[in-house]
Design a protein around this motif. Structure first.
Motif, PDB file in Angstrom:
ATOM      1  N   LYS A 145       1.146  -1.047  -0.046  1.00 48.99           N
ATOM      2  CA  LYS A 145       0.024  -0.031  -0.005  1.00 48.99           C
ATOM      3  C   LYS A 145       1.071   1.348   0.025  1.00 48.99           C
ATOM      4  CE  LYS A 145      -4.015  -1.963   2.411  1.00 48.99           C
ATOM      5  NZ  LYS A 145      -4.668  -1.844   3.741  1.00 48.99           N
ATOM      6  N   LYS A 146       1.898   1.068   0.838  1.00 55.19           N
ATOM      7  CA  LYS A 146       2.742   2.410   1.070  1.00 55.19           C
ATOM      8  C   LYS A 146       3.436   2.738  -0.547  1.00 55.19           C
ATOM      9  CE  LYS A 146       3.584   2.151   5.997  1.00 55.19           C
ATOM     10  NZ  LYS A 146       4.740   1.525   6.714  1.00 55.19           N
ATOM     11  N   PHE A 147       3.831   1.561  -1.037  1.00 55.10           N
ATOM     12  CA  PHE A 147       4.717   1.522  -2.432  1.00 55.10           C
ATOM     13  C   PHE A 147       3.629   2.381  -3.555  1.00 55.10           C
ATOM     14  CE2 PHE A 147       5.127  -0.273  -6.527  1.00 55.10           C
ATOM     15  CZ  PHE A 147       6.366   0.172  -6.931  1.00 55.10           C
ATOM     16  N   LEU A 148       2.560   1.706  -3.583  1.00 47.41           N
ATOM     17  CA  LEU A 148       1.340   2.271  -4.367  1.00 47.41           C
ATOM     18  C   LEU A 148       1.096   3.552  -4.233  1.00 47.41           C
ATOM     19  CD1 LEU A 148      -0.875  -1.024  -4.740  1.00 47.41           C
ATOM     20  CD2 LEU A 148       0.543  -0.008  -6.623  1.00 47.41           C
ATOM     21  N   GLU A 149       0.837   4.205  -2.871  1.00 46.15           N
ATOM     22  CA  GLU A 149       0.602   5.521  -2.526  1.00 46.15           C
ATOM     23  C   GLU A 149       1.648   6.352  -3.073  1.00 46.15           C
ATOM     24  OE1 GLU A 149      -0.100   5.534   1.587  1.00 46.15           O
ATOM     25  OE2 GLU A 149      -1.919   4.703   1.540  1.00 46.15           O
ATOM     26  N   LYS A 150       2.924   5.972  -2.956  1.00 50.27           N
ATOM     27  CA  LYS A 150       3.972   6.755  -3.376  1.00 50.27           C
ATOM     28  C   LYS A 150       4.139   6.807  -4.929  1.00 50.27           C
ATOM     29  CE  LYS A 150       7.288   6.051   0.426  1.00 50.27           C
ATOM     30  NZ  LYS A 150       8.352   5.588   1.125  1.00 50.27           N
ATOM     31  N   LYS A 151       3.799   5.605  -5.550  1.00 51.52           N
ATOM     32  CA  LYS A 151       4.007   5.498  -6.993  1.00 51.52           C
ATOM     33  C   LYS A 151       2.692   6.450  -7.597  1.00 51.52           C
ATOM     34  CE  LYS A 151       3.773   2.304 -10.780  1.00 51.52           C
ATOM     35  NZ  LYS A 151       4.711   2.422 -11.500  1.00 51.52           N
ATOM     36  N   LEU A 152       1.454   6.402  -7.061  1.00 48.92           N
ATOM     37  CA  LEU A 152       0.423   7.126  -7.657  1.00 48.92           C
ATOM     38  C   LEU A 152       0.402   8.390  -7.555  1.00 48.92           C
ATOM     39  CD1 LEU A 152      -2.469   4.696  -6.405  1.00 48.92           C
ATOM     40  CD2 LEU A 152      -1.644   4.818  -8.872  1.00 48.92           C
ATOM     41  N   ALA A 153       1.076   9.039  -6.130  1.00 54.72           N
ATOM     42  CA  ALA A 153       1.302  10.421  -6.068  1.00 54.72           C
ATOM     43  C   ALA A 153       2.241  10.925  -7.081  1.00 54.72           C
ATOM     44  CB  ALA A 153       1.794  10.526  -4.532  1.00 54.72           C
ATOM     45  N   LYS A 154       3.359  10.160  -7.465  1.00 49.18           N
ATOM     46  CA  LYS A 154       4.460  10.508  -8.334  1.00 49.18           C
ATOM     47  C   LYS A 154       3.900  10.539  -9.628  1.00 49.18           C
ATOM     48  CE  LYS A 154       8.921   9.218 -10.146  1.00 49.18           C
ATOM     49  NZ  LYS A 154       9.801   8.150 -10.203  1.00 49.18           N
ATOM     50  N   GLU A 155       2.999   9.692 -10.035  1.00 46.92           N
ATOM     51  CA  GLU A 155       2.663   9.731 -11.302  1.00 46.92           C
ATOM     52  C   GLU A 155       1.304  10.934 -11.535  1.00 46.92           C
ATOM     53  OE1 GLU A 155       0.376   6.161 -11.907  1.00 46.92           O
ATOM     54  OE2 GLU A 155       2.151   4.821 -12.384  1.00 46.92           O
ATOM     55  N   LYS A 156       0.601  11.325 -10.276  1.00 40.88           N
ATOM     56  CA  LYS A 156      -0.238  12.294 -10.505  1.00 40.88           C
ATOM     57  C   LYS A 156       0.697  13.622 -10.459  1.00 40.88           C
ATOM     58  CE  LYS A 156      -3.713  14.542  -7.698  1.00 40.88           C
ATOM     59  NZ  LYS A 156      -4.686  14.293  -6.221  1.00 40.88           N
ATOM     60  N   GLN A 157       1.900  13.667  -9.849  1.00 46.04           N
ATOM     61  CA  GLN A 157       2.590  14.747  -9.831  1.00 46.04           C
ATOM     62  C   GLN A 157       3.228  15.248 -11.291  1.00 46.04           C
ATOM     63  OE1 GLN A 157       2.859  17.403  -7.396  1.00 46.04           O
ATOM     64  NE2 GLN A 157       3.603  18.496  -9.171  1.00 46.04           N
ATOM     65  N   GLU A 158       3.480  14.107 -11.933  1.00 41.11           N
ATOM     66  CA  GLU A 158       4.044  14.379 -13.085  1.00 41.11           C
ATOM     67  C   GLU A 158       3.156  14.607 -14.281  1.00 41.11           C
ATOM     68  OE1 GLU A 158       5.754  10.283 -13.763  1.00 41.11           O
ATOM     69  OE2 GLU A 158       7.628  10.731 -12.844  1.00 41.11           O
ATOM     70  N   LYS A 159       2.064  14.250 -14.124  1.00 40.99           N
ATOM     71  CA  LYS A 159       0.762  14.579 -14.929  1.00 40.99           C
ATOM     72  C   LYS A 159       0.570  15.961 -14.676  1.00 40.99           C
ATOM     73  CE  LYS A 159      -3.868  13.283 -16.348  1.00 40.99           C
ATOM     74  NZ  LYS A 159      -4.851  12.236 -15.977  1.00 40.99           N
ATOM     75  N   LEU A 160       0.527  16.587 -13.548  1.00 41.20           N
ATOM     76  CA  LEU A 160       0.256  18.042 -13.201  1.00 41.20           C
ATOM     77  C   LEU A 160       1.282  18.757 -13.725  1.00 41.20           C
ATOM     78  CD1 LEU A 160      -1.073  17.933  -9.377  1.00 41.20           C
ATOM     79  CD2 LEU A 160      -2.386  18.544 -11.751  1.00 41.20           C
ATOM     80  N   ASP A 161       2.707  18.103 -13.557  1.00 38.07           N
ATOM     81  CA  ASP A 161       3.568  19.053 -14.191  1.00 38.07           C
ATOM     82  C   ASP A 161       3.824  19.157 -15.716  1.00 38.07           C
ATOM     83  OD1 ASP A 161       4.855  19.394 -11.830  1.00 38.07           O
ATOM     84  OD2 ASP A 161       6.089  17.725 -12.000  1.00 38.07           O
ATOM     85  N   ARG A 162       3.138  18.262 -16.376  1.00 37.74           N
ATOM     86  CA  ARG A 162       3.076  18.346 -17.830  1.00 37.74           C
ATOM     87  C   ARG A 162       2.000  19.219 -18.248  1.00 37.74           C
ATOM     88  NH1 ARG A 162       3.197  12.591 -17.630  1.00 37.74           N
ATOM     89  NH2 ARG A 162       0.906  12.423 -18.143  1.00 37.74           N
ATOM     90  N   ILE A 163       0.740  19.275 -17.573  1.00 42.62           N
ATOM     91  CA  ILE A 163      -0.198  20.232 -17.790  1.00 42.62           C
ATOM     92  C   ILE A 163       0.207  21.577 -17.472  1.00 42.62           C
ATOM     93  CG2 ILE A 163      -2.454  20.895 -16.784  1.00 42.62           C
ATOM     94  CD1 ILE A 163      -3.183  18.179 -16.239  1.00 42.62           C
TER      95      ILE A 163
END
Length: 97
Positions: free
Chosen positions: A47-65
């Motif tokens: 769960k901790k790993f997935l939370e970090k991974k999902l947060a990173k993906e969300k941040q990368e998507k926001l950065d692209r936007i």
């Protein structure tokens, strides 16, 4: 230990949960991979790993936007102004009063 099971096998033999670290789940007819069952002793780590991974993906998507959207902030002098008021103020600044 690990194994591969179908969903039907997994539901019929619930005692298997305690014997394996994780169980790959696949459709036996089509051999399509459906997911993975994680043992409860590893659940928090996953769960901790997935939370970090999902947060990173969300941040990368926001950065692209944000590359296209700009910084998302306006100059303080334009606070509490409508879009038309901002255009009017900019025109006055560029062309004089």
């Amino acid at each position: 230990m690990t194994t591969t099971m179908s969903i039907r096998e997994l539901t019929r033999n619930g005692s298997m949960f305690g014997e394996y670290d994780y169980i790959d789940i696949e459709d036996r007819k089509s051999h399509e991979y459906k997911g993975v069952f994680i043992s409860s002793k590893y659940a928090e780590d996953v769960k901790k790993f997935l939370e970090k991974k999902l947060a990173k993906e969300k941040q990368e998507k926001l950065d692209r936007i944000m590359k296209f959207a700009g910084k998302g902030s306006i100059y303080p002098r334009f606070n509490d102004m409508t879009a038309s008021e901002i255009r009017e103020q900019k025109a006055k600044e560029q062309h004089g009063k």
